[in-house]
Write an enzyme that holds these catalytic residues in place. Structure first.
Site, short mmCIF file in Angstrom:
data_model
loop_
_atom_site.label_atom_id
_atom_site.label_comp_id
_atom_site.label_asym_id
_atom_site.label_seq_id
_atom_site.Cartn_x
_atom_site.Cartn_y
_atom_site.Cartn_z
N ASN A 90 -3.38 18.55 34.48
CA ASN A 90 -4.26 19.00 35.55
C ASN A 90 -5.53 18.17 35.68
O ASN A 90 -6.06 18.03 36.79
CB ASN A 90 -4.64 20.47 35.31
CG ASN A 90 -5.78 20.93 36.18
OD1 ASN A 90 -5.62 21.15 37.37
ND2 ASN A 90 -6.96 21.05 35.59
N TYR A 155 -7.30 8.07 45.24
CA TYR A 155 -6.91 9.42 44.79
C TYR A 155 -5.49 9.73 45.24
O TYR A 155 -4.66 10.20 44.46
CB TYR A 155 -7.89 10.45 45.35
CG TYR A 155 -7.55 11.89 45.03
CD1 TYR A 155 -7.91 12.44 43.81
CD2 TYR A 155 -6.86 12.69 45.94
CE1 TYR A 155 -7.60 13.77 43.50
CE2 TYR A 155 -6.56 14.01 45.65
CZ TYR A 155 -6.93 14.54 44.44
OH TYR A 155 -6.63 15.85 44.15
N LYS A 159 -2.09 10.53 42.91
CA LYS A 159 -1.33 11.77 43.01
C LYS A 159 0.12 11.49 43.44
O LYS A 159 1.04 12.23 43.05
CB LYS A 159 -2.01 12.72 43.99
CG LYS A 159 -3.35 13.26 43.48
CD LYS A 159 -3.19 14.05 42.19
CE LYS A 159 -4.47 14.74 41.77
NZ LYS A 159 -4.29 15.59 40.58
#
Length: 249
Positions: A90, A155, A159
């Site tokens: 996470n 980012y 991901k």
């Protein structure tokens, strides 16, 4: 094997989605280890809540960009709680920046924490899971990793990489009792998303969500709790979209 014997490690467990997952898994009876990078106070607050609810918890410092730090943290978890059965990748950082101004250092920092850190954690805990012939890995991805980013290209790339990691690990280890899945939240009310949600572009995104609202952390958490359960043993290599209909892929 009962939940009390399956140790769960949640990276970045001091706040937001990670905190919620740690609290929820503890309530399900799993002993949990939650990591933090800088905010030990928040991590300890999460741990105090778990203890007051009757759960078992360990707080450990971990720098996701540093394999040595990860190894030391994992060894602490093993000595205090036992072999790790569940890994929730996470921990992440975010940065709003136009593509043309992203520096090499920005790029490296983003991928080192968000993607390489998850790779290292998985690589380091898999021996524990293989010894038990049972394991659950859940990678917290993002809708940005599915449809791309505008002011967060690095980012989005990190991901997207998590989804590729998820599929690859599922192909290699599912036959050994270890499933790997990802969840991809859309716009969810967290500290990390607050900046984006306060921009005009962010407000416009909310207007266009078919469900008509942003998501709640608890809705992401519920999916993770299910994925780590024995009931989800036939689900692997999947990316579960939790986005209110923003993206159907």
């Amino acid at each position: 094997m009962g939940n009390e014997q399956r140790i769960a490690l949640i990276t970045g467990g001091s706040r937001g989605i990670g905190r919620s997952i740690a609290l929820a898994l503890a309530k399900e009876g799993y002993p949990v280890a939650l990591t933090y990078r800088e905010n030990r106070i928040k991590a300890e607050e999460t741990a105090s809540q778990i203890i007051s609810d009757g759960g078992r918890v360990l707080v450990v410092e971990m720098a996701m960009e540093d394999r040595k730090s990860i190894r030391e943290a994992l060894q602490t978890v093993r000595s205090e709680l036992g072999r790790i059965s569940i890994l929730i990748n996470n921990a992440a950082i975010a940065q709003e920046k136009p593509f043309g101004t992203i520096t090499d250092n920005d790029w490296d920092a983003m991928l080192n924490v968000n993607l390489r850190g998850a790779f290292v954690c998985a690589q380091e805990v898999l021996p524990d899971m293989l010894e038990q012939s049972w394991g659950r890995i859940v990678n917290i991805s993002s809708i940005g990793g599915q449809w791309g980013g505008v002011n967060q290209v690095h980012y989005a790339v990190s991901k997207a990489g998590l989804i590729g990691l998820t599929r690859s690990l599922a192909k290699i280890y599912s036959g050994k009792g270890i499933t790997t899945n990802a969840v991809a939240p859309g716009l969810v009310a967290t500290e990390m998303s607050a900046l984006e949600l306060n921009t005009e572009a962010g407000k416009e995104k909310v207007k266009n969500i078919p469900v008509g609202r942003i998501g709640y952390i608890a809705e992401v958490t519920s999916a993770v709790v299910y994925l780590v359960s024995s009931d989800a043993s036939y689900i692997t290599g999947q990316t579960i979209n939790i986005n209110g209909g923003m993206y159907f892929g």
